[in-house]
Design a protein around this motif. Structure first.
Motif, PDB file in Angstrom:
ATOM      1  N   SER A 195     -22.926  -8.371   9.848  1.00 21.79           N
ATOM      2  CA  SER A 195     -21.258  -8.427   9.786  1.00 21.79           C
ATOM      3  C   SER A 195     -20.941  -7.228  10.454  1.00 21.79           C
ATOM      4  CB  SER A 195     -21.000  -8.625   8.500  1.00 21.79           C
ATOM      5  OG  SER A 195     -19.199  -8.671   8.579  1.00 21.79           O
ATOM      6  N   SER A 196     -21.462  -6.177   9.975  1.00 22.91           N
ATOM      7  CA  SER A 196     -21.092  -4.765  10.662  1.00 22.91           C
ATOM      8  C   SER A 196     -21.321  -4.735  11.790  1.00 22.91           C
ATOM      9  CB  SER A 196     -21.846  -3.743   9.813  1.00 22.91           C
ATOM     10  OG  SER A 196     -21.388  -3.746   8.354  1.00 22.91           O
ATOM     11  N   LEU A 197     -22.449  -5.217  12.429  1.00 21.66           N
ATOM     12  CA  LEU A 197     -22.647  -5.014  13.871  1.00 21.66           C
ATOM     13  C   LEU A 197     -21.683  -6.021  14.486  1.00 21.66           C
ATOM     14  CD1 LEU A 197     -24.602  -4.355  15.904  1.00 21.66           C
ATOM     15  CD2 LEU A 197     -25.992  -6.382  15.731  1.00 21.66           C
TER      16      LEU A 197
ATOM     17  N   VAL B  68     -14.669  -4.211  17.985  1.00 17.70           N
ATOM     18  CA  VAL B  68     -13.853  -3.066  18.430  1.00 17.70           C
ATOM     19  C   VAL B  68     -14.234  -2.846  19.751  1.00 17.70           C
ATOM     20  CG1 VAL B  68     -13.343  -0.881  18.046  1.00 17.70           C
ATOM     21  CG2 VAL B  68     -13.360  -2.599  15.957  1.00 17.70           C
ATOM     22  N   LEU B  69     -15.609  -2.540  20.025  1.00 17.52           N
ATOM     23  CA  LEU B  69     -16.257  -1.973  21.397  1.00 17.52           C
ATOM     24  C   LEU B  69     -15.674  -2.994  22.371  1.00 17.52           C
ATOM     25  CD1 LEU B  69     -17.772   0.014  22.851  1.00 17.52           C
ATOM     26  CD2 LEU B  69     -19.580  -1.250  22.267  1.00 17.52           C
ATOM     27  N   HIS B  70     -15.708  -4.186  22.183  1.00 19.22           N
ATOM     28  CA  HIS B  70     -15.603  -5.185  23.225  1.00 19.22           C
ATOM     29  C   HIS B  70     -14.087  -5.202  23.705  1.00 19.22           C
ATOM     30  CE1 HIS B  70     -14.780  -9.414  25.067  1.00 19.22           C
ATOM     31  NE2 HIS B  70     -15.989  -9.258  25.079  1.00 19.22           N
ATOM     32  N   ALA B  71     -13.113  -5.094  22.783  1.00 19.44           N
ATOM     33  CA  ALA B  71     -11.467  -4.925  22.892  1.00 19.44           C
ATOM     34  C   ALA B  71     -11.350  -3.510  23.829  1.00 19.44           C
ATOM     35  CB  ALA B  71     -10.906  -5.005  21.753  1.00 19.44           C
ATOM     36  N   TRP B  72     -12.043  -2.333  23.288  1.00 24.23           N
ATOM     37  CA  TRP B  72     -11.785  -1.191  24.012  1.00 24.23           C
ATOM     38  C   TRP B  72     -12.385  -1.383  25.416  1.00 24.23           C
ATOM     39  CZ3 TRP B  72     -14.606   2.451  26.289  1.00 24.23           C
ATOM     40  CH2 TRP B  72     -14.012   3.761  26.722  1.00 24.23           C
ATOM     41  N   CYS B  73     -13.407  -1.994  25.639  1.00 24.74           N
ATOM     42  CA  CYS B  73     -13.782  -1.932  26.856  1.00 24.74           C
ATOM     43  C   CYS B  73     -12.791  -2.691  27.864  1.00 24.74           C
ATOM     44  CB  CYS B  73     -15.362  -2.562  26.972  1.00 24.74           C
ATOM     45  SG  CYS B  73     -16.697  -1.762  26.309  1.00 24.74           S
ATOM     46  N   HIS B  74     -12.503  -4.023  27.598  1.00 26.27           N
ATOM     47  CA  HIS B  74     -11.565  -4.707  28.109  1.00 26.27           C
ATOM     48  C   HIS B  74     -10.180  -3.722  28.295  1.00 26.27           C
ATOM     49  CE1 HIS B  74     -13.253  -8.086  29.375  1.00 26.27           C
ATOM     50  NE2 HIS B  74     -13.857  -8.525  28.202  1.00 26.27           N
ATOM     51  N   ASP B  75      -9.726  -3.008  27.351  1.00 22.79           N
ATOM     52  CA  ASP B  75      -8.513  -2.205  27.259  1.00 22.79           C
ATOM     53  C   ASP B  75      -8.635  -1.312  28.476  1.00 22.79           C
ATOM     54  OD1 ASP B  75      -7.327  -3.837  25.542  1.00 22.79           O
ATOM     55  OD2 ASP B  75      -7.659  -2.235  24.166  1.00 22.79           O
ATOM     56  N   GLN B  76     -10.059  -0.645  28.795  1.00 16.62           N
ATOM     57  CA  GLN B  76     -10.233   0.407  29.646  1.00 16.62           C
ATOM     58  C   GLN B  76     -10.594   0.000  30.919  1.00 16.62           C
ATOM     59  OE1 GLN B  76      -9.704   3.737  29.011  1.00 16.62           O
ATOM     60  NE2 GLN B  76      -8.850   2.883  26.803  1.00 16.62           N
TER      61      GLN B  76
ATOM     62  N   GLY C  98     -17.567  -5.127  32.686  1.00 18.97           N
ATOM     63  CA  GLY C  98     -19.059  -5.039  32.568  1.00 18.97           C
ATOM     64  C   GLY C  98     -19.784  -4.401  31.087  1.00 18.97           C
ATOM     65  N   ASP C  99     -19.132  -3.508  30.644  1.00 18.70           N
ATOM     66  CA  ASP C  99     -19.732  -2.729  29.248  1.00 18.70           C
ATOM     67  C   ASP C  99     -19.119  -3.849  28.352  1.00 18.70           C
ATOM     68  OD1 ASP C  99     -20.607  -0.501  30.571  1.00 18.70           O
ATOM     69  OD2 ASP C  99     -18.505   0.665  30.233  1.00 18.70           O
ATOM     70  N   ALA C 100     -18.102  -4.424  28.387  1.00 16.66           N
ATOM     71  CA  ALA C 100     -17.973  -5.461  27.201  1.00 16.66           C
ATOM     72  C   ALA C 100     -19.017  -6.423  27.358  1.00 16.66           C
ATOM     73  CB  ALA C 100     -16.577  -6.143  27.310  1.00 16.66           C
ATOM     74  N   ALA C 101     -19.389  -7.271  28.402  1.00 16.89           N
ATOM     75  CA  ALA C 101     -20.526  -8.021  28.425  1.00 16.89           C
ATOM     76  C   ALA C 101     -21.788  -7.380  28.044  1.00 16.89           C
ATOM     77  CB  ALA C 101     -20.491  -8.686  30.081  1.00 16.89           C
ATOM     78  N   ARG C 102     -22.191  -6.294  28.541  1.00 14.33           N
ATOM     79  CA  ARG C 102     -23.181  -5.807  27.719  1.00 14.33           C
ATOM     80  C   ARG C 102     -23.282  -5.371  26.280  1.00 14.33           C
ATOM     81  NH1 ARG C 102     -23.415  -3.034  32.660  1.00 14.33           N
ATOM     82  NH2 ARG C 102     -21.830  -1.373  31.726  1.00 14.33           N
TER      83      ARG C 102
ATOM     84  N   GLY D  75     -16.227 -15.813  22.405  1.00 20.28           N
ATOM     85  CA  GLY D  75     -14.855 -15.882  22.292  1.00 20.28           C
ATOM     86  C   GLY D  75     -13.897 -16.962  22.957  1.00 20.28           C
ATOM     87  N   GLY D  76     -12.739 -17.444  22.412  1.00 19.26           N
ATOM     88  CA  GLY D  76     -12.154 -18.519  22.954  1.00 19.26           C
ATOM     89  C   GLY D  76     -11.324 -18.045  24.252  1.00 19.26           C
ATOM     90  N   PRO D  77     -10.021 -17.263  24.143  1.00 18.37           N
ATOM     91  CA  PRO D  77      -9.424 -16.819  25.131  1.00 18.37           C
ATOM     92  C   PRO D  77     -10.186 -15.935  26.168  1.00 18.37           C
ATOM     93  CG  PRO D  77      -8.023 -16.546  22.987  1.00 18.37           C
ATOM     94  CD  PRO D  77      -9.649 -17.030  22.630  1.00 18.37           C
ATOM     95  N   PRO D  78      -9.547 -15.848  27.434  1.00 17.35           N
ATOM     96  CA  PRO D  78     -10.309 -14.957  28.261  1.00 17.35           C
ATOM     97  C   PRO D  78     -10.328 -13.502  27.714  1.00 17.35           C
ATOM     98  CG  PRO D  78      -8.655 -16.160  29.509  1.00 17.35           C
ATOM     99  CD  PRO D  78      -8.524 -16.604  28.147  1.00 17.35           C
ATOM    100  N   HIS D  79     -11.340 -12.935  27.635  1.00 13.35           N
ATOM    101  CA  HIS D  79     -11.505 -11.457  27.461  1.00 13.35           C
ATOM    102  C   HIS D  79     -11.594 -11.388  25.703  1.00 13.35           C
ATOM    103  CE1 HIS D  79     -11.114 -10.938  31.508  1.00 13.35           C
ATOM    104  NE2 HIS D  79      -9.878 -10.758  31.595  1.00 13.35           N
ATOM    105  N   ALA D  80     -11.750 -12.580  25.176  1.00 20.51           N
ATOM    106  CA  ALA D  80     -11.808 -12.524  23.568  1.00 20.51           C
ATOM    107  C   ALA D  80     -13.128 -12.133  23.004  1.00 20.51           C
ATOM    108  CB  ALA D  80     -11.421 -13.863  22.979  1.00 20.51           C
ATOM    109  N   ALA D  81     -13.147 -11.264  22.131  1.00 15.67           N
ATOM    110  CA  ALA D  81     -14.538 -10.942  21.686  1.00 15.67           C
ATOM    111  C   ALA D  81     -15.306 -12.152  20.893  1.00 15.67           C
ATOM    112  CB  ALA D  81     -14.444  -9.709  20.609  1.00 15.67           C
TER     113      ALA D  81
END
Length: 205
Positions: free
Chosen positions: A119-121, A127-135, A139-143, A166-172
């Motif tokens: 669950s922690s992972l 959090v990392l997925h959202a940050w990568c898309h915001d930035q 590619g980093d989000a997919a990695r 994830g459901g919507p585009p770019h959703a984690a």
């Protein structure tokens, strides 16, 4: 670890040491796995978090209880990847040690504790997925997703939950546990977003 469980129990206001042990373990697991996952995705390196490198003060609160003086990257294994490093040096390293010690202090389910790590992972991935898309780093989000999925495939974590796209585009990706961390037993109660109790299938009448 015994001192940490007592500290967490006091802060939660509970006499149930299993709840305190579960929350204590999940807190540390989340910190170690988030550092490992974030470093691997953003730098291509995994810091050494085992042995005498990591310092822990069980009476302090996050982020002052854990620190890593003189961080160093782990050498890349021949024929292996970043997921192998995280699995070998985090899951099977400090988290496995903490898992064993926690269960020696409090009779809490071993599968529950590994579910906490999974669950922690998954939470770190969100959090990392959202940050990568915001930035603007899809590619980093997919990695990050691929790496987390590979780590969740380790025998220690296998079967502790399901990571779905994830459901919507770019959703984690979403994660649903197959175990419960017991936090709902702390008044006034409540369930985590990925709790198996929240997502339990309806009963057949």
């Amino acid at each position: 670890m015994r001192a940490r469980v007592e500290t967490v129990a006091e802060r939660l206001g509970t006499e149930d040491r299993r709840v305190a042990a579960s929350v204590a373990y999940q807190g540390i697991a989340g910190r170690l796995l988030s550092v490992a996952l974030g470093s691997a995705v953003l730098t291509g390196e995994v810091p050494a978090l085992a042995g005498d490198r990591l310092r822990w003060h069980p009476a302090r609160t996050a982020p002052d209880d854990l620190w890593l003086p003189g961080p160093a990257a782990l050498p890349h294994p021949a024929g292996g990847g970043l997921a192998d490093l995280i699995r070998a040096h985090v899951l099977h390293g400090p988290l496995a040690d903490l898992h064993r010690i926690t269960r020696a202090v409090v009779p809490v389910s071993g599968r529950l504790l590994w579910g906490n790590a999974a669950s922690s992972l998954a939470g770190s991935l969100r959090v990392l997925h959202a940050w990568c898309h915001d930035q603007g780093r899809p590619g980093d989000a997919a990695r990050a997703t691929a790496l987390a999925r590979a780590v969740l495939g380790d025998p220690l974590l296998r079967g502790t939950g399901t990571l779905a796209a994830g459901g919507p585009p770019h959703a984690a990706p979403s994660f649903v546990r197959s175990t419960c961390c017991l936090y709902y037993r702390v008044l006034p109660g409540g369930m985590c977003g990925d709790c198996v109790l929240r997502h339990a299938p309806p009963r057949v009448r």
